[in-house]
Scaffold this active site. Sequence first.
Site, PDB file in Angstrom:
ATOM      1  NE  ARG A   1     -10.794  -1.650   4.283  1.00  0.00           N
ATOM      2  CZ  ARG A   1     -11.298  -1.940   5.476  1.00  0.00           C
ATOM      3  NH1 ARG A   1     -12.427  -2.622   5.576  1.00  0.00           N
ATOM      4  NH2 ARG A   1     -10.678  -1.538   6.585  1.00  0.00           N
TER       5      ARG A   1
ATOM      6  CG  ASP B   1      -9.946   6.990   7.374  1.00  0.00           C
ATOM      7  OD1 ASP B   1      -8.935   7.002   6.648  1.00  0.00           O
ATOM      8  OD2 ASP B   1      -9.916   7.171   8.610  1.00  0.00           O
TER       9      ASP B   1
ATOM     10  CG  ASP C   1      -5.673   7.632   5.117  1.00  0.00           C
ATOM     11  OD1 ASP C   1      -6.636   8.268   4.646  1.00  0.00           O
ATOM     12  OD2 ASP C   1      -5.795   6.587   5.785  1.00  0.00           O
TER      13      ASP C   1
ATOM     14  CE  LYS D   1      -3.340   2.486   2.993  1.00  0.00           C
ATOM     15  NZ  LYS D   1      -4.125   2.438   4.252  1.00  0.00           N
TER      16      LYS D   1
ATOM     17  CE  LYS E   1      -6.613   8.264   8.608  1.00  0.00           C
ATOM     18  NZ  LYS E   1      -7.168   7.094   9.308  1.00  0.00           N
TER      19      LYS E   1
ATOM     20  CD  GLU F   1      -6.964   4.993   2.894  1.00  0.00           C
ATOM     21  OE1 GLU F   1      -7.901   5.053   3.709  1.00  0.00           O
ATOM     22  OE2 GLU F   1      -5.797   4.746   3.223  1.00  0.00           O
TER      23      GLU F   1
ATOM     24  CG  ASP G   1      -1.998   4.949   5.111  1.00  0.00           C
ATOM     25  OD1 ASP G   1      -1.765   3.852   5.647  1.00  0.00           O
ATOM     26  OD2 ASP G   1      -3.128   5.307   4.717  1.00  0.00           O
TER      27      ASP G   1
HETATM   28  N1  BES Z   1      -4.222   4.121   7.140  1.00  0.00           N
HETATM   29  C1  BES Z   1      -5.317   3.816   7.970  1.00  0.00           C
HETATM   30  C2  BES Z   1      -4.990   2.773   9.030  1.00  0.00           C
HETATM   31  C3  BES Z   1      -4.122   3.230  10.180  1.00  0.00           C
HETATM   32  C4  BES Z   1      -4.669   3.846  11.284  1.00  0.00           C
HETATM   33  C5  BES Z   1      -2.777   2.962  10.177  1.00  0.00           C
HETATM   34  C6  BES Z   1      -3.880   4.231  12.343  1.00  0.00           C
HETATM   35  C7  BES Z   1      -1.985   3.340  11.238  1.00  0.00           C
HETATM   36  C8  BES Z   1      -2.538   3.982  12.327  1.00  0.00           C
HETATM   37  C9  BES Z   1      -6.473   3.273   7.136  1.00  0.00           C
HETATM   38  O1  BES Z   1      -6.584   3.799   5.874  1.00  0.00           O
HETATM   39  C10 BES Z   1      -7.710   3.620   7.873  1.00  0.00           C
HETATM   40  O2  BES Z   1      -7.999   4.773   7.976  1.00  0.00           O
HETATM   41  N2  BES Z   1      -8.407   2.611   8.374  1.00  0.00           N
HETATM   42  C11 BES Z   1      -9.591   2.806   9.126  1.00  0.00           C
HETATM   43  C12 BES Z   1     -10.570   1.765   8.683  1.00  0.00           C
HETATM   44  C13 BES Z   1     -11.967   1.999   9.195  1.00  0.00           C
HETATM   45  C14 BES Z   1     -12.548   3.238   8.562  1.00  0.00           C
HETATM   46  C15 BES Z   1     -12.792   0.786   8.871  1.00  0.00           C
HETATM   47  C16 BES Z   1      -9.242   2.643  10.602  1.00  0.00           C
HETATM   48  O3  BES Z   1      -8.418   1.792  10.943  1.00  0.00           O
HETATM   49  O4  BES Z   1      -9.776   3.406  11.403  1.00  0.00           O
HETATM   50 ZN    ZN Z   2      -4.895   4.506   5.014  1.00  0.00          ZN
HETATM   51 MN    MN Z   3      -7.720   5.573   5.838  1.00  0.00          MN
END
Ligand code: BES
Ligand code: ZN
Ligand code: MN
Length: 500
Positions: free
Chosen positions: A354, A350, A273, A268, A280, A352, A291
């Site tokens: 996947r 968020d 992000d 990825k 966020k 994204e 990210d």
């Molecule tokens: N890049 C983030 C995941 C992340 C969060 C990595 C904190 C490192 C630290 C990912 O894109 C994301 O935002 N995931 C969300 C998914 C949710 C919306 C289902 C998450 O983990 O909150």
């Molecule tokens: Zn992300």
């Molecule tokens: Mn995200």
Amino acid sequence: MDFSVNTGALATSDTACLILGVFEQHKLSAAAQVVDDASGGHLGKLLQSGDLNGDAGQTLVLHGVPGLVANRVMLVDCGKAEELDRRVFDKVLKAVFARCAELGLTQATSTLAELPVAGMSFYQRQRAVAQAAAQSAYRYEHTKAKKPNARAPLAELALWVSPDASQAAAEQAAVHGRAIAAGANLARDLGNLPGNICTPSYLAEQAGGLADSADTFSVEVLDEAAMSELGMGALLSVARGSREPAKLIVMQHRGGQDGEKPVVLVGKGLTFDAGGISIKSAAEMDEMKYDMCGGAAVIGAMQAVRDLKLPLNVIGVVPASENLPDGAANKPGDIVTSMSGQTIEILNTDAEGRLILCDALTYCERFEPDVVIDMATLTGAVIVALGRHPSGLLANDDALAEALLAAGDAAGDRLWRLPLWKDYDSQLDSNFADMANIGGRDGGAITAAAFLAKFTKKFTWAHLDIAGTAWITGKEKGATGRPVPLLLEYLLRRCGQVSE
Ligand code: BES
Ligand code: ZN
Ligand code: MN
């Protein structure tokens, strides 16, 4: 960092610092005993003072030790001999090379690979020393003035080999350790660069720089028009919210036989992000420049594969994009069509990672891969589940999962497997599309993998969620270069250059 292998007598070793292990304050390791004898019992006497307290990683630097050519001796406490395992050894190495940096040493000699470490061969110990040294010499210097009194990092390390150990194993460990650390340090550099510099185009340029003229390593970058042609509607929907054009970076190392099925690594490469419309919160949002650490690890690993000329076919694929809020960005409720033809209802913009990964994974089908391993800072939920020590592992194949777990243990870059049972699938049900892009609060790291699994049915696949391991938060904030060591261990084992 330059490594040499030193088989000479320790007393006459001409070095700025001779590094020796001791156990529990005053028990001398074999190498320390040799030096103690040469110094007329100097070390032993000194250690009776109790300056070391028995904690692993404590160091003591001595000048003017009689009977030695070395300028200094560094004694490092390794704790109890029977408790010395990979974890403690890594802690000891970290402390030793941090002390070398403090002292401004540019050269040193390590005897630490002679120490018996539970579960580690001499080769592995020597490689761990080399990797720790090279990784500790890493400095981020792109966007920050050097401190006027900054010392040069360690540049040369001699790896001492006792008469009964294998010189060839040490030499191989030095070569491997150097390439792995360089790959990890490249991944760290890319991770640490800010989002306004390290854009998808920047990642593509850096990857392009790895190409060689001999065509054993080539790099191709697909632009948005090419991705649109392929029908990558999920990936492109994320990119629409950003002014930076998305890239799909494809690196190919042809070290194996013609026609031999490749190992494909997918990372990825989300260069920033913000969450998109499902934005966020502001706290620590800066960390979302990391990210792209999955993509950085793939680029770093590919560099190491190239440098070691591994006799394998390995392909690296990095989907790269930003995720920002914008008038053209994805909105909750939007439905996009992926390259696989499956439709996705975007309930949270968020989630994204996947969306860009699913199209990259479908793209991998064309390589007829033997295995595909993707790595991504995919979920906060994996940190809730496992903390920041192991990366999460989910796989559709037990043999691949076992091989990766074993490689992670051996490389000190550990994984912990989570279930990928069908039971979780219903959490992704959507009333309006073939699937939703989120599965609710429960088991978030697993439902993210369950989403990806819908795009990997045609091959053997493993997913590494590295959100908790790719960088360190807080005062020591910075990218770690994980899981480059794990990947190289897996690949070295695959081609028989390292025994299991
Ligand atoms: N890049 C983030 C995941 C992340 C969060 C990595 C904190 C490192 C630290 C990912 O894109 C994301 O935002 N995931 C969300 C998914 C949710 C919306 C289902 C998450 O983990 O909150
Ligand atoms: Zn992300
Ligand atoms: Mn995200």
